[in-house]
Design an enzyme around this catalytic site. Structure first.
Site, PDB file in Angstrom:
ATOM      1  CB  SER A 108      -0.828   0.074   1.462  1.00  0.00           C
ATOM      2  OG  SER A 108      -1.342  -0.793   1.748  1.00  0.00           O
ATOM      3  CB  THR A 109       2.414   2.977  -3.013  1.00  0.00           C
ATOM      4  OG1 THR A 109       1.122   3.673  -3.576  1.00  0.00           O
ATOM      5  CG2 THR A 109       3.126   1.635  -3.401  1.00  0.00           C
ATOM      6  CB  CYS A 110      -1.182   5.906  -0.175  1.00  0.00           C
ATOM      7  SG  CYS A 110      -2.149   4.613   0.129  1.00  0.00           S
ATOM      8  CG  LEU A 111      -1.403   3.592   4.293  1.00  0.00           C
ATOM      9  CD1 LEU A 111      -1.660   2.105   4.622  1.00  0.00           C
ATOM     10  CD2 LEU A 111      -2.114   4.558   5.085  1.00  0.00           C
ATOM     11  CG  ASN A 112       5.841   5.614   2.396  1.00  0.00           C
ATOM     12  OD1 ASN A 112       5.134   5.323   1.545  1.00  0.00           O
ATOM     13  ND2 ASN A 112       5.920   6.793   3.855  1.00  0.00           N
TER      14      ASN A 112
END
Length: 187
Positions: free
Chosen positions: A153-157
């Protein structure tokens, strides 16, 4: 027309270089002038032009996109958080750091990009990454997750890492996942 009467001038070996320069100038400077001016006005409304003038293009690129050098694995490891049952002492997490440390720098950057959408580490280190880089335990239907690929989940790293038990399997699954160019859509 790039030059007056240009539509009547054939492109030849003698003038092809001039033609290329004219097309590039038109595409990069003339055609995009209004959009570029709007972007610069917007940027200057947020950041004073005097501040931007302090940096050359390479320094500004690094400030915006992060450090281009190698990933400091020790720093990354020191500032990661764990969730879903993982802790720093979990065997899968220990194996991840062993596998990650053994990857070529380009593959380390690919793993970072897979999880954060940016292949460059933060300019001032991973303690400045917001939200912090996180490794989350992801299990499959059989609760082992051995057949699943890592996801993100890239927006949450957030790297969602199944509890693999063998370094070779973990490396192969990571390499497949980063090579696919996918992240959360592999879930």
């Amino acid at each position: 027309e790039l030059v007056p009467g240009g539509r009547d001038i054939p492109v030849t070996r003698d003038n092809v270089l001039r033609y290329i320069h004219l097309v590039a100038h038109f595409k990069l400077n003339v055609q995009m002038r209004a959009q570029s001016a709007a972007f610069v006005r917007g940027l200057h409304s947020v950041i004073d032009a005097k501040w931007l003038e302090m940096f050359n293009d390479q320094e500004l690129q690094e400030l915006i996109a992060g450090h281009e050098g190698p990933i400091d694995v020790r720093d990354m490891r020191q500032h990661v958080i764990y969730s879903g049952g993982y802790t720093a002492d979990h065997p899968t997490v220990q194996m991840f750091w062993e596998v990650f440390s053994g990857l070529e720098p380009e593959h380390q950057r690919s793993v970072l990009k897979f999880a954060t959408s940016c292949s460059r580490p933060p300019l001032q280190g991973f303690n400045h990454l917001q939200p912090p880089f996180c490794i989350h335990q992801a299990a499959g239907p059989d609760a082992s997750g051995h057949h699943r690929l890592p996801t993100a989940s890239t927006c949450l790293n957030l790297l969602k890492l199944p509890p693999y038990t063998e370094p070779g399997m973990m490396r192969d699954k990571l390499m497949y996942a980063i090579g696919s160019g996918s992240g959360f859509d592999l879930s």
